[in-house]
Design a protein around this motif. Structure first.
Motif, PDB file in Angstrom:
ATOM      1  N   THR A  78       4.694  14.307 -17.732  1.00 42.30           N
ATOM      2  CA  THR A  78       3.624  14.636 -16.784  1.00 42.30           C
ATOM      3  C   THR A  78       2.679  13.458 -16.612  1.00 42.30           C
ATOM      4  N   THR A  79       2.280  12.858 -17.728  1.00 43.50           N
ATOM      5  CA  THR A  79       1.380  11.709 -17.661  1.00 43.50           C
ATOM      6  C   THR A  79       2.007  10.579 -16.853  1.00 43.50           C
ATOM      7  N   LEU A  80       3.303  10.342 -17.052  1.00 43.55           N
ATOM      8  CA  LEU A  80       3.991   9.286 -16.307  1.00 43.55           C
ATOM      9  C   LEU A  80       4.052   9.619 -14.816  1.00 43.55           C
ATOM     10  N   THR A  81       4.373  10.883 -14.485  1.00 42.75           N
ATOM     11  CA  THR A  81       4.436  11.290 -13.076  1.00 42.75           C
ATOM     12  C   THR A  81       3.095  11.044 -12.389  1.00 42.75           C
ATOM     13  N   ILE A  82       2.032  11.487 -13.034  1.00 40.83           N
ATOM     14  CA  ILE A  82       0.705  11.335 -12.442  1.00 40.83           C
ATOM     15  C   ILE A  82       0.296   9.870 -12.384  1.00 40.83           C
ATOM     16  N   THR A  83       0.603   9.113 -13.433  1.00 41.51           N
ATOM     17  CA  THR A  83       0.283   7.685 -13.431  1.00 41.51           C
ATOM     18  C   THR A  83       0.959   6.986 -12.268  1.00 41.51           C
ATOM     19  N   ASN A  84       2.252   7.257 -12.075  1.00 38.30           N
ATOM     20  CA  ASN A  84       2.993   6.600 -10.991  1.00 38.30           C
ATOM     21  C   ASN A  84       2.422   6.974  -9.629  1.00 38.30           C
ATOM     22  N   ARG A  85       2.189   8.264  -9.428  1.00 38.44           N
ATOM     23  CA  ARG A  85       1.698   8.726  -8.137  1.00 38.44           C
ATOM     24  C   ARG A  85       0.306   8.171  -7.865  1.00 38.44           C
ATOM     25  N   PHE A  86      -0.566   8.206  -8.877  1.00 41.20           N
ATOM     26  CA  PHE A  86      -1.928   7.704  -8.702  1.00 41.20           C
ATOM     27  C   PHE A  86      -1.928   6.200  -8.454  1.00 41.20           C
ATOM     28  N   THR A  87      -1.039   5.483  -9.119  1.00 38.85           N
ATOM     29  CA  THR A  87      -0.903   4.048  -8.891  1.00 38.85           C
ATOM     30  C   THR A  87      -0.530   3.778  -7.440  1.00 38.85           C
ATOM     31  N   GLN A  88       0.445   4.532  -6.899  1.00 39.40           N
ATOM     32  CA  GLN A  88       0.822   4.394  -5.492  1.00 39.40           C
ATOM     33  C   GLN A  88      -0.380   4.618  -4.593  1.00 39.40           C
TER      34      GLN A  88
ATOM     35  N   GLN B  32      -9.187   8.084 -15.483  1.00 41.32           N
ATOM     36  CA  GLN B  32      -8.924   8.922 -14.314  1.00 41.32           C
ATOM     37  C   GLN B  32      -7.577   9.625 -14.453  1.00 41.32           C
ATOM     38  N   VAL B  33      -6.551   8.893 -14.861  1.00 44.10           N
ATOM     39  CA  VAL B  33      -5.226   9.483 -15.082  1.00 44.10           C
ATOM     40  C   VAL B  33      -5.311  10.583 -16.129  1.00 44.10           C
ATOM     41  N   HIS B  34      -6.052  10.340 -17.194  1.00 42.41           N
ATOM     42  CA  HIS B  34      -6.203  11.312 -18.269  1.00 42.41           C
ATOM     43  C   HIS B  34      -6.844  12.590 -17.748  1.00 42.41           C
ATOM     44  N   ASN B  35      -7.866  12.440 -16.909  1.00 44.45           N
ATOM     45  CA  ASN B  35      -8.563  13.582 -16.330  1.00 44.45           C
ATOM     46  C   ASN B  35      -7.620  14.405 -15.443  1.00 44.45           C
ATOM     47  N   PHE B  36      -6.894  13.713 -14.549  1.00 43.66           N
ATOM     48  CA  PHE B  36      -5.939  14.397 -13.678  1.00 43.66           C
ATOM     49  C   PHE B  36      -4.875  15.118 -14.500  1.00 43.66           C
ATOM     50  N   THR B  37      -4.380  14.437 -15.533  1.00 46.62           N
ATOM     51  CA  THR B  37      -3.326  15.038 -16.363  1.00 46.62           C
ATOM     52  C   THR B  37      -3.820  16.328 -17.006  1.00 46.62           C
ATOM     53  N   THR B  58       6.725  18.648  -8.271  1.00 49.09           N
ATOM     54  CA  THR B  58       6.088  18.807  -6.967  1.00 49.09           C
ATOM     55  C   THR B  58       4.669  19.336  -7.134  1.00 49.09           C
ATOM     56  N   CYS B  59       4.537  20.315  -8.018  1.00 45.46           N
ATOM     57  CA  CYS B  59       3.212  20.886  -8.281  1.00 45.46           C
ATOM     58  C   CYS B  59       2.246  19.814  -8.778  1.00 45.46           C
ATOM     59  N   LEU B  60       2.717  18.948  -9.661  1.00 45.87           N
ATOM     60  CA  LEU B  60       1.848  17.913 -10.229  1.00 45.87           C
ATOM     61  C   LEU B  60       1.362  16.950  -9.146  1.00 45.87           C
ATOM     62  N   VAL B  61       2.283  16.519  -8.269  1.00 46.88           N
ATOM     63  CA  VAL B  61       1.906  15.600  -7.189  1.00 46.88           C
ATOM     64  C   VAL B  61       0.918  16.277  -6.237  1.00 46.88           C
ATOM     65  N   SER B  62       1.221  17.525  -5.857  1.00 44.10           N
ATOM     66  CA  SER B  62       0.309  18.283  -4.991  1.00 44.10           C
ATOM     67  C   SER B  62      -1.044  18.447  -5.651  1.00 44.10           C
ATOM     68  N   PHE B  67      -6.614  17.815  -5.664  1.00 40.93           N
ATOM     69  CA  PHE B  67      -7.805  17.636  -6.484  1.00 40.93           C
ATOM     70  C   PHE B  67      -8.708  16.575  -5.873  1.00 40.93           C
ATOM     71  N   ILE B  68      -8.091  15.511  -5.360  1.00 41.34           N
ATOM     72  CA  ILE B  68      -8.869  14.459  -4.702  1.00 41.34           C
ATOM     73  C   ILE B  68      -9.476  14.992  -3.395  1.00 41.34           C
ATOM     74  N   ASP B  69      -8.675  15.739  -2.606  1.00 41.38           N
ATOM     75  CA  ASP B  69      -9.212  16.360  -1.385  1.00 41.38           C
ATOM     76  C   ASP B  69     -10.402  17.258  -1.712  1.00 41.38           C
ATOM     77  N   THR B  70     -10.247  18.054  -2.762  1.00 41.85           N
ATOM     78  CA  THR B  70     -11.311  18.978  -3.171  1.00 41.85           C
ATOM     79  C   THR B  70     -12.577  18.220  -3.524  1.00 41.85           C
ATOM     80  N   THR B  71     -12.402  17.144  -4.281  1.00 39.98           N
ATOM     81  CA  THR B  71     -13.556  16.342  -4.671  1.00 39.98           C
ATOM     82  C   THR B  71     -14.262  15.781  -3.439  1.00 39.98           C
ATOM     83  N   LEU B  72     -13.483  15.309  -2.472  1.00 41.82           N
ATOM     84  CA  LEU B  72     -14.080  14.768  -1.239  1.00 41.82           C
ATOM     85  C   LEU B  72     -14.813  15.851  -0.458  1.00 41.82           C
TER      86      LEU B  72
END
Lengths: 95, 87
Positions: A78-88, B32-37, B58-62, B67-72
């Motif tokens: 999960t951390t890797l998925t989010i890291t990659n997506r956020f980096t993009q 920031q990554v830690h918070n999102f995770t 898919t859920c994680l990416v969404s 979350f960013i949209d919500t913050t904005l």
């Protein structure tokens, strides 16, 4: 465990002081690594205890144990998925 | 101090500042990554299984994007309220 007391008793030539300083740095680095590892374990513990442990019973059954193992691995995924997506997103100048 | 020493010390200080800024950026990104995770793990992960299935991914990416949209959304609305002197 290194004996610190005796090496700091007497002032000595600068080359052995450098060697002591280097050894001290190495020992500090080892302790930092240990502390980092412990902090990481503590973090996984918090996350996976909440996910996997319902009502604690009289033993750690294999279903819970499997969940805990999966939890650590999936948390890293999960951390890797989010890291990659956020980096993009950051690289594309996210809005 | 001669001018050469002065200039090279300034260059070192500037380089050090640049390196510190880079490390700060890295630390901010990690935080920031830690918070999102944390947020998205709770939202998207039911019982952890033996692999990260595509529905969860898919859920994680969404989750991250919403979350960013919500913050904005909240930032904009709250900014309006403050500017109008909210009561």
């Amino acid at each position: 465990m290194a004996d610190f007391n005796s090496s700091f008793d007497m002032p000595s030539a600068s080359s052995s002081e450098s060697a002591e300083a280097a050894e001290l740095q190495r020992l500090i680095a080892v302790e930092q690594q240990k502390a980092q590892f412990q902090a990481q374990v503590h973090n996984f513990m918090d996350v996976c205890w909440d996910k996997c442990m319902d009502k604690p019973s009289s033993k750690l059954d294999s279903r819970t144990e499997t969940c805990l193992v999966n939890c650590v691995e999936r948390f890293i995924d999960t951390t890797l998925t989010i890291t990659n997506r956020f980096t993009q997103m950051v690289q594309k100048g996210a809005h």
